[in-house]
Motif scaffolding. Structure first.
Motif, PDB file in Angstrom:
ATOM      1  N   ILE A  81     -61.728   1.573 -34.910  1.00  0.00           N
ATOM      2  CA  ILE A  81     -61.254   2.598 -35.834  1.00  0.00           C
ATOM      3  C   ILE A  81     -59.804   2.293 -36.178  1.00  0.00           C
ATOM      4  N   THR A  82     -59.420   2.679 -37.388  1.00  0.00           N
ATOM      5  CA  THR A  82     -58.023   2.560 -37.786  1.00  0.00           C
ATOM      6  C   THR A  82     -57.414   3.953 -37.796  1.00  0.00           C
ATOM      7  N   THR A  83     -56.152   4.013 -37.426  1.00  0.00           N
ATOM      8  CA  THR A  83     -55.454   5.280 -37.288  1.00  0.00           C
ATOM      9  C   THR A  83     -53.965   5.073 -37.543  1.00  0.00           C
ATOM     10  N   ALA A  84     -53.271   6.142 -37.854  1.00  0.00           N
ATOM     11  CA  ALA A  84     -51.825   6.070 -38.065  1.00  0.00           C
ATOM     12  C   ALA A  84     -51.075   5.905 -36.747  1.00  0.00           C
ATOM     13  N   ASP A  85     -51.661   6.373 -35.634  1.00  0.00           N
ATOM     14  CA  ASP A  85     -50.986   6.352 -34.336  1.00  0.00           C
ATOM     15  C   ASP A  85     -51.976   5.919 -33.254  1.00  0.00           C
ATOM     16  N   PRO A  86     -52.097   4.606 -33.005  1.00  0.00           N
ATOM     17  CA  PRO A  86     -53.061   4.131 -32.021  1.00  0.00           C
ATOM     18  C   PRO A  86     -52.854   4.700 -30.612  1.00  0.00           C
ATOM     19  N   GLU A  87     -51.623   4.862 -30.184  1.00  0.00           N
ATOM     20  CA  GLU A  87     -51.370   5.376 -28.843  1.00  0.00           C
ATOM     21  C   GLU A  87     -51.858   6.817 -28.693  1.00  0.00           C
ATOM     22  N   LYS A  88     -51.554   7.652 -29.666  1.00  0.00           N
ATOM     23  CA  LYS A  88     -51.981   9.057 -29.621  1.00  0.00           C
ATOM     24  C   LYS A  88     -53.502   9.159 -29.708  1.00  0.00           C
ATOM     25  N   THR A  89     -54.111   8.365 -30.567  1.00  0.00           N
ATOM     26  CA  THR A  89     -55.564   8.378 -30.712  1.00  0.00           C
ATOM     27  C   THR A  89     -56.235   7.871 -29.436  1.00  0.00           C
ATOM     28  N   ILE A 119     -69.436   1.221 -23.777  1.00  0.00           N
ATOM     29  CA  ILE A 119     -68.926   1.205 -25.149  1.00  0.00           C
ATOM     30  C   ILE A 119     -67.474   0.738 -25.130  1.00  0.00           C
ATOM     31  N   ASN A 120     -67.138  -0.168 -26.042  1.00  0.00           N
ATOM     32  CA  ASN A 120     -65.767  -0.633 -26.215  1.00  0.00           C
ATOM     33  C   ASN A 120     -65.248  -0.129 -27.554  1.00  0.00           C
ATOM     34  N   LEU A 121     -64.018   0.318 -27.572  1.00  0.00           N
ATOM     35  CA  LEU A 121     -63.417   0.888 -28.769  1.00  0.00           C
ATOM     36  C   LEU A 121     -62.056   0.255 -29.020  1.00  0.00           C
ATOM     37  N   ALA A 122     -61.874  -0.316 -30.198  1.00  0.00           N
ATOM     38  CA  ALA A 122     -60.575  -0.836 -30.620  1.00  0.00           C
ATOM     39  C   ALA A 122     -59.937   0.215 -31.520  1.00  0.00           C
ATOM     40  N   VAL A 123     -58.756   0.675 -31.147  1.00  0.00           N
ATOM     41  CA  VAL A 123     -58.016   1.680 -31.913  1.00  0.00           C
ATOM     42  C   VAL A 123     -56.831   0.949 -32.543  1.00  0.00           C
ATOM     43  N   LEU A 124     -56.889   0.757 -33.862  1.00  0.00           N
ATOM     44  CA  LEU A 124     -55.958  -0.142 -34.532  1.00  0.00           C
ATOM     45  C   LEU A 124     -55.181   0.519 -35.668  1.00  0.00           C
ATOM     46  N   LYS A 125     -53.997  -0.006 -35.898  1.00  0.00           N
ATOM     47  CA  LYS A 125     -53.229   0.294 -37.105  1.00  0.00           C
ATOM     48  C   LYS A 125     -52.909  -1.054 -37.742  1.00  0.00           C
ATOM     49  N   TYR A 126     -53.482  -1.279 -38.915  1.00  0.00           N
ATOM     50  CA  TYR A 126     -53.276  -2.556 -39.586  1.00  0.00           C
ATOM     51  C   TYR A 126     -51.877  -2.652 -40.169  1.00  0.00           C
ATOM     52  N   LYS A 127     -51.345  -3.875 -40.160  1.00  0.00           N
ATOM     53  CA  LYS A 127     -50.037  -4.171 -40.728  1.00  0.00           C
ATOM     54  C   LYS A 127     -50.163  -4.903 -42.054  1.00  0.00           C
ATOM     55  N   ASP A 128     -51.350  -5.422 -42.329  1.00  0.00           N
ATOM     56  CA  ASP A 128     -51.577  -6.315 -43.457  1.00  0.00           C
ATOM     57  C   ASP A 128     -52.711  -5.773 -44.331  1.00  0.00           C
ATOM     58  N   VAL A 129     -52.475  -5.662 -45.625  1.00  0.00           N
ATOM     59  CA  VAL A 129     -53.471  -5.118 -46.552  1.00  0.00           C
ATOM     60  C   VAL A 129     -54.747  -5.951 -46.552  1.00  0.00           C
TER      61      VAL A 129
END
Length: 75
Positions: free
Chosen positions: A12-20, A51-61
Motif C-alpha cells: 500500500i502507498t501512504t503519506a506516512d509509512p511509519e504512522k500507517t 501475510i506480508n505488507l509493504a507500506v510505502l511512500k513513493y519518491k518517484d512518479v
C-alpha cells in the motif's frame, strides 16, 4: 486440512509509512520485518507470519505510476 491464504503479499502507498505501519501493528498484531529507503520509495515491511505488507511512500512518479502520481494512496 484448513485453507491457506492464496495472496500473501500486499503493498500500500501512504503519506506516512511509519504512522500507517504502527496502525497495522496495533490493529492486526503485525511486526516490523524490514525497512526501505531506496531512490524510488521509503517504507516499512510488516508481517503476521503469513501475510506480508509493504507500506510505502513513493519518491518517484514513474515508480508510483504516472497515471496515479505521488499523491495517490491505496492498495
Amino acid at each position: 486440512m484448513g485453507k491457506q491464504a492464496k495472496l500473501r503479499h500486499f503493498a500500500i502507498t501512504t503519506a506516512d509509512p511509519e504512522k500507517t505501519a504502527k496502525f497495522y501493528m496495533q490493529a492486526f498484531g503485525m511486526v516490523e520485518v524490514g525497512r526501505t529507503n531506496s531512490p524510488i520509495a521509503h517504507g516499512v515491511y510488516l508481517s503476521d507470519g503469513v501475510i506480508n505488507l509493504a507500506v510505502l511512500k513513493y519518491k518517484d512518479v514513474e515508480a508510483a505510476g504516472p497515471e496515479r502520481g505521488l499523491e495517490w494512496y491505496g492498495l
